[in-house]
Design a protein around this motif. Sequence first.
Motif, short mmCIF file in Angstrom:
data_model
loop_
_atom_site.label_atom_id
_atom_site.label_comp_id
_atom_site.label_asym_id
_atom_site.label_seq_id
_atom_site.Cartn_x
_atom_site.Cartn_y
_atom_site.Cartn_z
N SER A 125 0.85 -1.19 0.00
CA SER A 125 0.00 0.00 0.00
C SER A 125 0.89 1.24 0.00
N GLY A 126 0.24 2.40 -0.01
CA GLY A 126 1.00 3.64 -0.15
C GLY A 126 1.92 3.93 1.03
N SER A 127 1.43 3.70 2.25
CA SER A 127 2.26 4.02 3.42
C SER A 127 3.52 3.14 3.48
N PRO A 128 3.38 1.80 3.32
CA PRO A 128 4.61 0.99 3.28
C PRO A 128 5.53 1.34 2.11
N ALA A 129 4.97 1.79 0.99
CA ALA A 129 5.83 2.20 -0.14
C ALA A 129 6.71 3.37 0.30
N ASN A 130 6.08 4.36 0.96
CA ASN A 130 6.86 5.51 1.42
C ASN A 130 7.89 5.10 2.46
N LEU A 131 7.49 4.22 3.37
CA LEU A 131 8.44 3.77 4.39
C LEU A 131 9.63 3.07 3.75
N GLY B 69 -0.56 17.44 3.57
CA GLY B 69 0.38 16.32 3.48
C GLY B 69 -0.28 15.00 3.90
N HIS B 70 0.54 13.96 4.03
CA HIS B 70 0.00 12.66 4.44
C HIS B 70 0.70 12.18 5.71
N LEU B 71 -0.02 11.36 6.49
CA LEU B 71 0.54 10.79 7.73
C LEU B 71 1.92 10.19 7.51
N SER B 72 2.08 9.50 6.38
CA SER B 72 3.35 8.81 6.11
C SER B 72 4.44 9.77 5.63
N HIS B 73 4.14 11.06 5.66
CA HIS B 73 5.16 12.07 5.34
C HIS B 73 5.68 12.70 6.63
N GLY B 74 5.78 11.89 7.69
CA GLY B 74 6.48 12.34 8.87
C GLY B 74 5.63 12.80 10.03
N PHE C 157 0.89 15.18 -2.53
CA PHE C 157 0.11 15.43 -1.33
C PHE C 157 -1.24 14.70 -1.34
N SER C 158 -1.94 14.81 -0.19
CA SER C 158 -3.27 14.21 -0.07
C SER C 158 -4.38 15.22 -0.28
N ALA C 159 -4.08 16.47 -0.02
CA ALA C 159 -5.15 17.48 -0.07
C ALA C 159 -4.59 18.80 -0.59
N ILE D 194 2.87 10.55 -5.75
CA ILE D 194 1.78 10.96 -6.65
C ILE D 194 0.54 10.09 -6.44
N SER D 195 0.39 9.58 -5.21
CA SER D 195 -0.74 8.68 -4.92
C SER D 195 -2.07 9.22 -5.42
N HIS D 196 -2.29 10.52 -5.20
CA HIS D 196 -3.59 11.08 -5.58
C HIS D 196 -3.73 11.31 -7.07
N THR D 197 -2.66 11.78 -7.70
CA THR D 197 -2.80 12.28 -9.07
C THR D 197 -2.24 11.34 -10.13
N THR E 249 3.42 5.73 -5.72
CA THR E 249 1.98 5.99 -5.89
C THR E 249 1.16 4.81 -5.43
N THR E 250 0.02 5.11 -4.83
CA THR E 250 -0.96 4.06 -4.63
C THR E 250 -1.54 3.75 -6.01
N THR E 251 -2.10 2.55 -6.14
CA THR E 251 -2.68 2.18 -7.45
C THR E 251 -4.20 2.30 -7.45
N HIS E 252 -4.78 2.71 -6.31
CA HIS E 252 -6.24 2.61 -6.20
C HIS E 252 -6.99 3.95 -6.22
N LYS E 253 -6.31 5.04 -6.45
CA LYS E 253 -7.04 6.32 -6.45
C LYS E 253 -7.36 6.69 -7.90
N THR E 254 -6.82 7.82 -8.39
CA THR E 254 -7.16 8.18 -9.78
C THR E 254 -6.65 7.14 -10.78
C1 PLP Z 1 -0.31 11.20 -0.71
C2 PLP Z 1 -0.63 9.86 -0.11
N1 PLP Z 1 0.38 9.01 0.14
C3 PLP Z 1 0.16 7.81 0.70
C4 PLP Z 1 -1.11 7.39 1.01
C5 PLP Z 1 -1.27 6.08 1.75
O1 PLP Z 1 -1.84 5.11 1.08
P1 PLP Z 1 -2.40 3.80 1.86
O2 PLP Z 1 -3.66 4.22 2.49
O3 PLP Z 1 -2.53 2.83 0.74
O4 PLP Z 1 -1.35 3.39 2.84
C6 PLP Z 1 -2.20 8.22 0.74
C7 PLP Z 1 -3.57 7.75 1.05
O5 PLP Z 1 -4.50 8.42 1.19
C8 PLP Z 1 -1.95 9.50 0.18
O6 PLP Z 1 -2.94 10.37 -0.04
#
Ligand code: PLP
Length: 412
Positions: free
Chosen positions: A92-98, A120-125, A170-172, A197-200, A221-226
């Motif tokens: 998933s996206g968070s483990p990819a960033n980690l 930003g996103h939780l996994s960005h620190g 970013f997420s938002a 680029i998870s979102h875009t 990037t996550t594969t499940h958003k856009t």
């Molecule tokens: C920018 C960004 N990175 C990472 C993630 C994390 O993805 P996941 O929920 O698959 O861990 C998200 C999810 O919303 C995100 O918006």
Amino acid sequence: MTNTIKDQTVLRLIAEESKRQIDELELIASENYASPAVLAALATPLANKYSEGYPGKRYYGGNHIIDEVENLAIERAKQLFKAEHVNVQPLSGSPANLAVYLALLQPGDTVLSLRLDHGGHLSHGHPMNISGRLFNFVHYEVDPQTGYLDMDQIRKQAKETKPKLIVAGFSAYSREIDWVGFHNIALEVGAYTLADISHTAGLIAGEQLINPVPFFDVVTTTTHKTLRGPRGAIIMCQTKLAKKIDQAVFPGLQGGPHDNVTAAKAIALGEALEPSFKEYAHQVIANAQFLAKKLQAAGYSIVSGGTDNHLMIIDLRPQNITGREAELALEKAGLSTSRSTIPGDPRPPFNPSGLRLGTAAVTTRGFKEKEIEHIAIWFDQALKSRDNNQTLAAIKQQVADLGRRLPPPQYY
Ligand SMILES: Cc1ncc(COP(=O)(O)O)c(C=O)c1O
């Protein structure tokens, strides 16, 4: 497919959720409807296999076919994003960033990223996230007046803090990202660059937004958003970092990849290579911009004044409604949304001042401006009638009527 499930309780829940997804409109910016082919691949015997390692170098036998599946997903991602190297195993996206942090950093190293409550996103620190516990994240912000990133300010912060890695994506954040600007700042201070680029990703793949992959060090990037694939993620990087990234994913962080998900990623990446995906990505943005315009005309304030992508953040302070109240009222009206902080939010994240909307999912259902106009009207009616359950139920009925006319792609 569901006729093979005999567990009546689970079957009922799947049926209820499937119906909810038809009857309600998904405006959560991080969600989408995967195609029937993507969903079908998830429910195949590939789910039974263990494949620790990489194609040609596995720690289990019987992987020659899985090797082909994984290589196919890799080749399609390379083609779609013009990537030198791709790892399709992140769960998933968070483990990819980690995994990227583990590949490029030592514990305690400094990283520059956007604050969570600025988009930003939780996994960005974030301090509650493993990323923030292991590494020294310093955060930049958006300009509270304009809602835009201030690249001069980010450069200044980078020079002061000398990060080893700069994270963008970013997420938002509803505006086009100045990837070149980030790249240049990183060159000036000698930092690695990570684009999340998870979102875009789908809008980049559909050539509607600028692609950072060719010049950023690493892109997740996550594969499940856009991008409209299965739950999961991929990491793209330059060849010089390939070994570090691959080793960080396995054995650094994960065990065996989920091979059924890899097959579904290959299908989704193939779908995104089709010319029709460009039209989809174009319409996602057209719908978001139209929705922002209609909501502004109805008196709503959009952070940064509009959107260049699939999402927007609405500042609900002028309406004197909190994000949570709005989310609950809209849910009663059949509109799924997610509350969101606004830059410099005086309220806490659990009940912030804003709401985030996105158009990726409704566009998959075939919604165009005509349908988006209905959404804008229902949105406004629902918030104005948030204490009137009868009105909310009446809107929900109209939402369901439209939803059934333009259902998500059907699998079950
Ligand atoms: C920018 C960004 N990175 C990472 C993630 C994390 O993805 P996941 O929920 O698959 O861990 C998200 C999810 O919303 C995100 O918006």
